[in-house]
Write an enzyme that holds these catalytic residues in place. Sequence first.
Site, PDB file in Angstrom:
ATOM      1  CB  SER A 187      41.939  36.855  44.414  1.00 48.16           C
ATOM      2  OG  SER A 187      41.253  37.643  45.380  1.00 48.16           O
ATOM      3  CE  LYS A 215      41.658  32.384  43.889  1.00 50.07           C
ATOM      4  NZ  LYS A 215      41.516  31.930  42.497  1.00 50.07           N
TER       5      LYS A 215
END
Length: 318
Positions: A187, A215
Site C-alpha cells: 500500500s 507492511k
Amino acid sequence: QIMRFTIFIAACVAVVTEGFVLATSPSSSLATPPLQATKKVVVTGAGGKTGQLLFEKLLSDAAYEPVGVVRSTKKAALLKKKYGASDSQVVIGDISADVSSSEWTAVSESLEGAEILCVVTSAVPVLLKRSLAKMMFRKLTRREVGRPEFKWSTPTGTPENVDYEGQVKQFDAAVAAGVKKIVVCSSMGGTQDDNFLNTIGKQEDGSGGDILKWKRKAEKYLLTLPVSHAIVHPGGLTDKPAASRRLVCDVNDALLDRKKRSIFRGDVAAVMLKAIATEGNQVFDVISEETEGGNEGCDMSPYDSFVEKGEKVYAYEG
C-alpha cells in the site's frame, strides 16, 4: 516460344521449391513451436477482491499454473465455481496461523515446486456500527464528532500478525522452497507514520493498528532475502474503473500529493501480472488516472517505461 516456355517452367519450379523450403524451415509459421513448461504461481489471499482478480488473470494465461490459497471452504468453493479452478489449484490455509498448525502447513506445502509467490494478503478492518451512532450523537450535541472505530476481521487478523509476521513466514517459506520471485501487493502511505490508515483498529494502549508500519517492516525484511522481488504500492483501491484510464508510477508516496490517487483493483492485478514477468527487482507506487478519448481499458505502457528507465528508487530510510 520454346525459350519462353522453358523460362516459365523454370520460374514455376523455383516458386514451388522456395515455398517448400519456407514451409519446412524452423522459422516457418508451420513449424511446431517448442513446448514451454508453465510456471507455478502461488497466490496467497486469493479469496480477497484483488487476489481473485489476479488469480483469474493467471488462470487465463497459458504460461502459468496458479494455485490460490484461501482461508475458508467458502472461498475455495467460490474460486472453483466462479473461475473454474480445479481442486489442485485451490488450497485452504492460514498465513496468520502458528507454524506448527495444519493451516500453516498447507500454506508452506503449496509452495513446493513454485517459481513465483504473489502475496495479496492483508489485515481486513471491519467497521463498528456502534461507532457511527456515537458520532451521530456527538454531532447532535455539537461536540467533536471524532472518527469511526474498527476491529479486525478475525481475532488473529491484526496487522502485526498478518502484514508482518504472516508475510515474513511466507517469505521464509518461499525462499526455502526455491521460489525465484516474490511479488507483494502492499500500500502507499508507508513513509507517513501519521497516515490515517495507521489509526484503524488501534486500541487505547496503542496495540492493534499501524497497518502501514507493519507492511513496511515486512517489506524491509524481504529486501534482505536472496530472492528477486517486486513490491507494489497501490493507491486507494476501487471496484468500479473509469472506461479509459492510464497508469501513473512513482516512488516514496509522491502520488499522495495528487487530488485523485486511486486505482482499480483489476489494474493492480494487471500490474502484478506484469511484475511477475519483469526481470530484476522493483519497488514502486502506482495509481490509475482517467483519460479522455483514449481506448477502453487501462494503458499499461507507463509501467514498462518506468521500469525500463529505472531512474527513481524507493527509499526505506527510517
